[in-house]
Motif scaffolding. Structure first.
Motif, PDB file in Angstrom:
ATOM      1  N   ASP A  63       8.210   4.146   6.441  1.00  0.00           N
ATOM      2  CA  ASP A  63       7.063   4.989   6.774  1.00  0.00           C
ATOM      3  C   ASP A  63       6.671   4.690   8.221  1.00  0.00           C
ATOM      4  O   ASP A  63       6.547   3.516   8.591  1.00  0.00           O
TER       5      ASP A  63
ATOM      6  N   GLU B 256       3.975   4.696  10.078  1.00  0.00           N
ATOM      7  CA  GLU B 256       2.809   3.867  10.358  1.00  0.00           C
ATOM      8  C   GLU B 256       3.024   2.434   9.892  1.00  0.00           C
ATOM      9  O   GLU B 256       2.498   1.489  10.480  1.00  0.00           O
ATOM     10  N   ASN B 257       3.800   2.259   8.826  1.00  0.00           N
ATOM     11  CA  ASN B 257       4.104   0.909   8.361  1.00  0.00           C
ATOM     12  C   ASN B 257       5.027   0.172   9.329  1.00  0.00           C
ATOM     13  O   ASN B 257       4.796  -0.992   9.661  1.00  0.00           O
TER      14      ASN B 257
ATOM     15  N   MET C 294       5.465   0.701  12.413  1.00  0.00           N
ATOM     16  CA  MET C 294       4.681   0.441  13.616  1.00  0.00           C
ATOM     17  C   MET C 294       3.968  -0.906  13.507  1.00  0.00           C
ATOM     18  O   MET C 294       3.979  -1.721  14.439  1.00  0.00           O
ATOM     19  N   GLN C 295       3.367  -1.160  12.353  1.00  0.00           N
ATOM     20  CA  GLN C 295       2.615  -2.401  12.162  1.00  0.00           C
ATOM     21  C   GLN C 295       3.532  -3.604  11.957  1.00  0.00           C
ATOM     22  O   GLN C 295       3.204  -4.720  12.373  1.00  0.00           O
TER      23      GLN C 295
ATOM     24  N   ILE D 226      -2.995  -2.478  12.084  1.00  0.00           N
ATOM     25  CA  ILE D 226      -4.083  -1.635  12.556  1.00  0.00           C
ATOM     26  C   ILE D 226      -5.375  -2.444  12.435  1.00  0.00           C
ATOM     27  O   ILE D 226      -5.632  -3.080  11.417  1.00  0.00           O
TER      28      ILE D 226
ATOM     29  N   ARG E  28      -7.186   5.536  17.785  1.00  0.00           N
ATOM     30  CA  ARG E  28      -6.311   6.673  18.047  1.00  0.00           C
ATOM     31  C   ARG E  28      -6.825   7.453  19.255  1.00  0.00           C
ATOM     32  O   ARG E  28      -8.031   7.537  19.479  1.00  0.00           O
TER      33      ARG E  28
ATOM     34  N   TRP F  45      -1.806   6.073  17.763  1.00  0.00           N
ATOM     35  CA  TRP F  45      -2.428   4.756  17.768  1.00  0.00           C
ATOM     36  C   TRP F  45      -2.231   4.088  19.122  1.00  0.00           C
ATOM     37  O   TRP F  45      -1.136   4.098  19.683  1.00  0.00           O
TER      38      TRP F  45
ATOM     39  N   TYR G  25       8.565   9.098  16.542  1.00  0.00           N
ATOM     40  CA  TYR G  25       7.402   8.296  16.156  1.00  0.00           C
ATOM     41  C   TYR G  25       6.453   8.115  17.345  1.00  0.00           C
ATOM     42  O   TYR G  25       5.247   7.999  17.178  1.00  0.00           O
TER      43      TYR G  25
ATOM     44  N   THR H 123       3.053   9.086  16.079  1.00  0.00           N
ATOM     45  CA  THR H 123       2.410   7.955  15.405  1.00  0.00           C
ATOM     46  C   THR H 123       1.765   6.952  16.351  1.00  0.00           C
ATOM     47  O   THR H 123       0.598   6.607  16.184  1.00  0.00           O
ATOM     48  N   PHE H 124       2.510   6.458  17.345  1.00  0.00           N
ATOM     49  CA  PHE H 124       1.915   5.458  18.241  1.00  0.00           C
ATOM     50  C   PHE H 124       2.467   5.629  19.652  1.00  0.00           C
ATOM     51  O   PHE H 124       3.534   6.194  19.862  1.00  0.00           O
TER      52      PHE H 124
END
Length: 567
Positions: free
Chosen positions: A387, A389-390, A392-393, A399, A406, A412, A447, A451-452
């Motif tokens: 995923d 966002e996952n 990314m972290q 987060i 954001r 992000w 992404y 996303t980021f």
């Protein structure tokens, strides 16, 4: 490919393994028929051996991992290590003391195939479906090249994909070109050109004349006030990654980038592989540029200097023409005087840029062993890694810790160094190191657009790539560095590659520096290429590419039609 050391480790480990099967799957109590799913879902507690950064705060208390485990209804016991990792993994495999999975321990494709065929690792192919791994399945449907990169030569998948595909799609461009597509950006001192009343060259012959003018007028001394005779008309490092001479070969029909496959290997538009090192245009290029060396137009230290020495010369205003990713980084206080030097036409009035594959998909970061009783449950945990966002972290930090807010586009934003110092007493990089998790992380180009945010310097490089350099590229055909090789093919590569590359590189340097190409020396050189295994290597790379294309094509045709494709 540095496979020899890994292979020795793999073979030592295999001495302790008693089961030996040739089909996908293994022989333990938890294995099933090849190509089928183990439907047992009773196991919820899993043990995983994992690599970890020495700077990490640990995985047991990692909030992102714990949230994903909770979502999957499982509990993970992490056995992490940063030192002696491969040694400990080999000991565990040799002693048949297996965890449920190995995470981020660095298995090669050779390891995966051997441990898959002897039953140590299970084939993950039947689990990569919408039912069990919807996130990864969607990615592989949209990117059949990734499926090809993780499918071993026996047709099985023994490891989940990881990699970072930073490309132009991440900055909103229509076509996605990896940041490594053209590794060398050439640049020229336009202030010197203006002073001499010269235009930015568009051909190699025009560049020759400009370099000659730089030397004759000692522009470093006359324009910047440096020591007399300090002018270096042109500098680079022979066959260096982002600061080599290869971009200038485009005027002779090729650019033999230093890459991860084999030096001088290119894929031609008709799908055949070729080493440019025995082509007549390669010979013509060496003869042409030897004259520049002989005339003192190219730095005589190009064969021996380090990147530090090279950057020092450039930043001191001594060099007229150079190659690097960023003008500002290389030229320092003199950067405003430089502009990109376009891809130049050769003596026959043409050019060709053979681009490089970004690739870099790794399949050795997550393998499930035959000790695992319920692969379905464990893969539900790992599917969450795919995923956006996952991941990314997992790559940077949670987060609320590394990512603070954001922007207006919903991307992000990462914590700044100043914010990190105020909040944690550390730099942003140190915060990342503390929270980063190793494993099957796959970051796709888009992404960065969805996303980021992307690092500003990467945005700059990709913008330059797309807007300035890619318009020079007539054909984007390139050999995929993610090709998978059989054991016999790896043996052939190990046998010939190093000596072949060294012979080509040494002869190239000799001819550029000293000249001496005649029909007799050229014919003798080509005979030597075959004695160094050129034909055997070509056969290996061709066979691997053909399989890659077949696998990617099969994945592409079996993928469900999207609304767009159906229309």
């Amino acid at each position: 490919m540095k496979t020899s050391t890994k292979r020795m480790g793999a073979l030592v480990a295999l001495l302790g393994v008693t089961a030996s099967l040739t089909a996908c799957g293994g022989g333990s109590a938890n294995t099933v028929d090849p190509g089928t799913v183990n439907t047992n879902t009773e196991q919820t507690d899993f043990k995983i051996i994992s690599g970890i950064s020495a700077l990490s705060g640990g995985y047991d208390s990692n909030e992102v991992l714990n949230t994903m485990a909770q979502n999957a209804g499982v509990s993970i016991t992490w056995d992490t290590m940063s030192d002696s990792l491969s040694e400990q993994v080999n000991i565990r495999i040799a002693g048949n003391d297996l965890p449920d999975a190995f995470n981020a321990v660095g298995f090669s494709n050779y390891d995966l195939t051997n441990y898959g065929q002897d039953g140590t690792f299970i084939d993950l192919t039947p689990y990569i479906t919408e039912e069990y791994m919807p996130n990864l399945t969607k990615i592989l449907e949209e990117h059949p090249d990734i499926r090809a990169a993780i499918t071993m030569d026996d047709g099985c998948i023994y490891g989940l994909p990881s990699g970072e595909q930073m490309g132009t799609a991440g900055i909103g461009k229509e076509e996605d070109y990896n940041i490594y597509t053209i590794p060398q950006y050439s640049m020229i001192n336009k202030a010197w050109l203006d002073e001499l009343g010269l235009e930015v060259p568009t051909t190699l012959d025009e560049l020759h004349d400009a370099l000659e003018a730089f030397k004759e007028n000692d522009m470093s001394a006359t324009y910047y006030g440096n020591e007399a005779g300090s002018t270096i008309p042109m500098s680079f490092g022979i066959d260096q990654w982002c600061w080599g001479q290869n971009i200038f070969y485009a005027g002779f029909g090729f650019t033999n980038w230093t890459n991860d496959i084999c030096a001088d290997l290119v894929l031609q538009p008709d799908g055949t592989v070729n080493f440019v090192s025995d082509d007549d245009n390669y010979r013509a290029a060496l003869e042409y540029f030897h004259n520049w060396f002989a005339e003192g137009l190219i730095d005589q230290e190009a064969f021996s200097q380090t990147d530090t020495q090279y950057m020092a010369k450039c930043s001191q205003g001594e060099v007229g023409v150079a190659t690097w990713w960023y003008i500002e980084e290389l030229m320092g206080d003199y950067a405003d005087d430089y502009v990109f030097l376009p891809v130049l036409e050769g003596p026959d009035g043409s050019y060709n840029v053979t681009v490089r594959d970004g690739g870099g998909i790794n399949s050795g970061n997550l393998s499930i062993t035959s000790a695992c009783e319920s692969p379905i449950n464990l893969l539900k945990f790992y599917d969450q890694w795919y995923d956006p966002e996952n991941v990314m972290q997992l790559q940077y930090g949670p987060i609320g810790t590394y990512f603070t807010e954001r922007d207006e586009n919903g991307l992000w934003q990462s914590i700044s160094d100043e914010e990190a110092q105020q909040k944690f007493g550390k730099s942003a990089g140190e915060v990342k190191s503390e929270y980063e998790v190793y494993g099957p992380k796959l970051i796709l180009s888009d992404y960065y657009a969805t996303t980021f945010e992307m690092e500003p310097r990467a945005v700059e490089r990709l913008t330059d790539l797309y807007d300035y350099w890619m318009p020079f590229v007539k054909d984007t055909t390139t050999y995929p560095i993610d090709c998978v090789y059989t054991e016999d093919e790896l043996d052939t590569i190990d046998k010939w590659r190093v000596d072949f590359e060294n012979f080509v590189a040494e002869q190239e340097a000799t001819w550029l520096r000293d000249g001496g190409i005649t029909d007799d020396t050229w014919n003798a050189y080509k005979e030597n290429l075959n004695s160094y295994g050129m034909q055997e290597l070509l056969e290996v790379y061709q066979a691997a590419y053909d399989r890659y294309e077949e696998t990617a094509g099969a994945a592409d045709t079996t993928a469900p039609a999207t609304a767009e494709s159906a229309a």
